[in-house]
Design a protein around this motif. Sequence first.
Motif, PDB file in Angstrom:
ATOM      1  N   GLN A  31       0.846  -1.207   0.000  1.00  0.00           N
ATOM      2  CA  GLN A  31       0.000   0.000   0.000  1.00  0.00           C
ATOM      3  C   GLN A  31       0.877   1.251   0.000  1.00  0.00           C
ATOM      4  N   SER A  52       1.078   4.128  -2.836  1.00  0.00           N
ATOM      5  CA  SER A  52       0.926   5.554  -2.506  1.00  0.00           C
ATOM      6  C   SER A  52       2.023   6.378  -3.171  1.00  0.00           C
ATOM      7  N   GLU A  68       9.842   9.976  -6.071  1.00  0.00           N
ATOM      8  CA  GLU A  68       8.678   9.185  -5.624  1.00  0.00           C
ATOM      9  C   GLU A  68       8.617   7.864  -6.398  1.00  0.00           C
ATOM     10  N   VAL A 108       2.053  17.388   3.090  1.00  0.00           N
ATOM     11  CA  VAL A 108       1.891  15.957   2.769  1.00  0.00           C
ATOM     12  C   VAL A 108       3.205  15.208   2.988  1.00  0.00           C
ATOM     13  N   ASN A 138       5.601   9.888   9.857  1.00  0.00           N
ATOM     14  CA  ASN A 138       5.269   8.466   9.938  1.00  0.00           C
ATOM     15  C   ASN A 138       6.487   7.595   9.558  1.00  0.00           C
ATOM     16  N   LEU A 149       9.295   4.338  10.706  1.00  0.00           N
ATOM     17  CA  LEU A 149       9.431   3.088   9.941  1.00  0.00           C
ATOM     18  C   LEU A 149      10.888   2.728   9.632  1.00  0.00           C
ATOM     19  N   PHE A 196      -2.702  10.039   8.566  1.00  0.00           N
ATOM     20  CA  PHE A 196      -2.210   9.179   9.658  1.00  0.00           C
ATOM     21  C   PHE A 196      -3.145   8.012   9.959  1.00  0.00           C
ATOM     22  N   PHE A 222     -13.088  11.142   5.239  1.00  0.00           N
ATOM     23  CA  PHE A 222     -11.952  10.208   5.143  1.00  0.00           C
ATOM     24  C   PHE A 222     -12.388   8.849   4.596  1.00  0.00           C
ATOM     25  N   VAL A 241     -11.386   6.843   1.189  1.00  0.00           N
ATOM     26  CA  VAL A 241     -10.748   5.513   1.246  1.00  0.00           C
ATOM     27  C   VAL A 241     -11.563   4.492   0.449  1.00  0.00           C
TER      28      VAL A 241
HETATM   29  N1  3HC Z   1      -5.515   6.265   3.294  1.00  0.00           N
HETATM   30  C1  3HC Z   1      -6.061   5.088   2.887  1.00  0.00           C
HETATM   31  N2  3HC Z   1      -6.264   4.058   3.736  1.00  0.00           N
HETATM   32  C2  3HC Z   1      -5.889   4.222   5.011  1.00  0.00           C
HETATM   33  C3  3HC Z   1      -5.302   5.401   5.487  1.00  0.00           C
HETATM   34  C4  3HC Z   1      -5.119   6.456   4.559  1.00  0.00           C
HETATM   35  N3  3HC Z   1      -4.595   7.619   4.919  1.00  0.00           N
HETATM   36  N4  3HC Z   1      -5.033   5.242   6.801  1.00  0.00           N
HETATM   37  C5  3HC Z   1      -5.440   4.027   7.142  1.00  0.00           C
HETATM   38  N5  3HC Z   1      -5.978   3.407   6.075  1.00  0.00           N
HETATM   39  C6  3HC Z   1      -6.563   2.082   6.034  1.00  0.00           C
HETATM   40  C7  3HC Z   1      -5.568   1.012   6.436  1.00  0.00           C
HETATM   41  O1  3HC Z   1      -4.795   0.607   5.329  1.00  0.00           O
HETATM   42  C8  3HC Z   1      -6.479  -0.077   6.977  1.00  0.00           C
HETATM   43  O2  3HC Z   1      -7.080  -0.760   5.904  1.00  0.00           O
HETATM   44  P1  3HC Z   1      -6.829  -2.344   5.582  1.00  0.00           P
HETATM   45  O3  3HC Z   1      -6.730  -3.046   6.907  1.00  0.00           O
HETATM   46  O4  3HC Z   1      -7.995  -2.710   4.776  1.00  0.00           O
HETATM   47  O5  3HC Z   1      -5.572  -2.381   4.844  1.00  0.00           O
HETATM   48  C9  3HC Z   1      -7.607   0.718   7.617  1.00  0.00           C
HETATM   49  O6  3HC Z   1      -7.565   2.001   7.020  1.00  0.00           O
HETATM   50  C10 3HC Z   1      -7.496   0.813   9.124  1.00  0.00           C
HETATM   51  O7  3HC Z   1      -6.354   1.599   9.502  1.00  0.00           O
HETATM   52  P2  3HC Z   1      -5.222   1.095  10.503  1.00  0.00           P
HETATM   53  O8  3HC Z   1      -4.805   2.228  11.343  1.00  0.00           O
HETATM   54  O9  3HC Z   1      -5.675  -0.122  11.203  1.00  0.00           O
HETATM   55  O10 3HC Z   1      -4.074   0.692   9.454  1.00  0.00           O
HETATM   56  P3  3HC Z   1      -2.507   0.613   9.633  1.00  0.00           P
HETATM   57  O11 3HC Z   1      -2.127   0.001  10.940  1.00  0.00           O
HETATM   58  O12 3HC Z   1      -1.961  -0.010   8.410  1.00  0.00           O
HETATM   59  O13 3HC Z   1      -2.039   2.156   9.727  1.00  0.00           O
HETATM   60  C11 3HC Z   1      -0.861   3.660   8.256  1.00  0.00           C
HETATM   61  C12 3HC Z   1      -2.209   3.025   8.641  1.00  0.00           C
HETATM   62  C13 3HC Z   1      -0.412   4.550   9.409  1.00  0.00           C
HETATM   63  C14 3HC Z   1      -1.063   4.503   7.005  1.00  0.00           C
HETATM   64  C15 3HC Z   1       0.180   2.527   8.034  1.00  0.00           C
HETATM   65  O14 3HC Z   1      -0.302   1.611   7.085  1.00  0.00           O
HETATM   66  C16 3HC Z   1       1.518   3.026   7.574  1.00  0.00           C
HETATM   67  O15 3HC Z   1       2.304   3.517   8.367  1.00  0.00           O
HETATM   68  N6  3HC Z   1       1.828   2.832   6.271  1.00  0.00           N
HETATM   69  C17 3HC Z   1       3.104   3.148   5.674  1.00  0.00           C
HETATM   70  C18 3HC Z   1       3.223   4.570   5.283  1.00  0.00           C
HETATM   71  C19 3HC Z   1       2.314   4.940   4.152  1.00  0.00           C
HETATM   72  O16 3HC Z   1       1.749   4.125   3.474  1.00  0.00           O
HETATM   73  N7  3HC Z   1       2.177   6.215   3.907  1.00  0.00           N
HETATM   74  C20 3HC Z   1       1.317   6.695   2.831  1.00  0.00           C
HETATM   75  C21 3HC Z   1       1.784   7.972   2.344  1.00  0.00           C
HETATM   76  S1  3HC Z   1       3.244   7.768   1.398  1.00  0.00           S
HETATM   77  C22 3HC Z   1       3.501   9.256   0.817  1.00  0.00           C
HETATM   78  O17 3HC Z   1       2.852  10.132   1.273  1.00  0.00           O
HETATM   79  C23 3HC Z   1       4.491   9.437  -0.243  1.00  0.00           C
HETATM   80  C24 3HC Z   1       5.197  10.704  -0.118  1.00  0.00           C
HETATM   81  O18 3HC Z   1       6.242  10.670  -0.993  1.00  0.00           O
HETATM   82  C25 3HC Z   1       4.393  11.891  -0.353  1.00  0.00           C
END
Ligand code: 3HC
Length: 323
Positions: free
Chosen positions: A40, A44, A75, A128, A135, A139, A198, A267, A271
Amino acid sequence: MPVQDLDKIFQEKIDDEIKIEPKDWMPEAYRKTNTRQISQHAHSEIVGMLPEGNWISRAPTLKRKAILIAKVQDEAGHGLYLYSAAETLGMSREEMINDLHSGKAKYSSIFNYPTITWADMGAIGWLVDGAAIMNQVMLTRTSYGPYARAMVRICKEESFHQRQGFEILLVLSRGSKEQKEMCQDAINRWWWPSLMMFGPKDSESTNSDQSMKWKIKRKTNDELRRNFVDMIAEQIKTLGMKLPDDNLKWNEKRKHYDFGEINWEEFWNVVKGNGPCNKQRLDARKKAWENGAWVREAAAAYAKKKASSPASGGTKGGALVAA
Ligand code: 3HC
């Protein structure tokens, strides 16, 4: 060895801060959670190229254009590291991409909002990427080795992204009346969606408890969001702009800013695929995948040819000679 014993040894390793590597035994649920989160995250990154890519041809100067191209390319690179990290868990890249295209896999809600003015490039970089770093620094210490190592470089690049975004807004905030208004308008539109990045509140977060135990996550969604608000509420003072939240106020007792309620309905709507640009983003990714088919075919044909050439130790049929 019984699974309970393997589970116990696994948790001890996590507790002792020993990284889990691809060939180590791991519970299936750990594998699944990491595959889900890392893929995921990769999605993103590559969907995240689209809102900014939209402004490459319209950047106000040659220098701004060069910087924006570099950022968007970064990216793409992040997406590649992350897909590679996810592949070490056993899922093929094709499967991950299929899940993105079919809507089965999620990607960050933030990339489903439109980029309307040049100031949006500044707001994305500052808010963003700023939220992403908050976050992602966590990680770099995640328990799965390949993910943690990929995050180290990604964080360095994201820091540059955030600074360039802030600098765009700083210039606008000191410009003409129209430029100042454009700057404030972009902040108004990106603030709340940035807080949504978040994820749901801790009380609604389905994965957090287990992910914290396994040290995939080291801070909860609410903790990270709170730290982000504290950081931005101070930085915005340099811009002389305002965050669009009347409830934003320093709380001396908590030593944190209080802030207003997020619109969770918005939100979840985003999603679930109903945000302003969800369809446009997925269509663009599918088109890019189809247009790139000839590159993948050519690369596969070249690799096959190279493997079957005598110089590489291969056979004519393409199968590698056993060493
Ligand atoms: N957008 C879409 N879905 C989201 C979300 C968001 N902002 N936040 C949470 N969700 C989803 C989760 O994926 C989960 O769905 P699933 O179980 O069906 O997969 C559900 O909502 C419940 O949320 P949880 O808190 O239980 O989920 P997580 O424990 O996975 O926490 C997270 C969510 C904090 C986003 C975590 O997955 C994470 O740290 N991910 C890695 C970082 C990431 O993906 N960042 C995205 C942005 S990257 C970016 O911005 C690029 C940059 O270059 C700009």
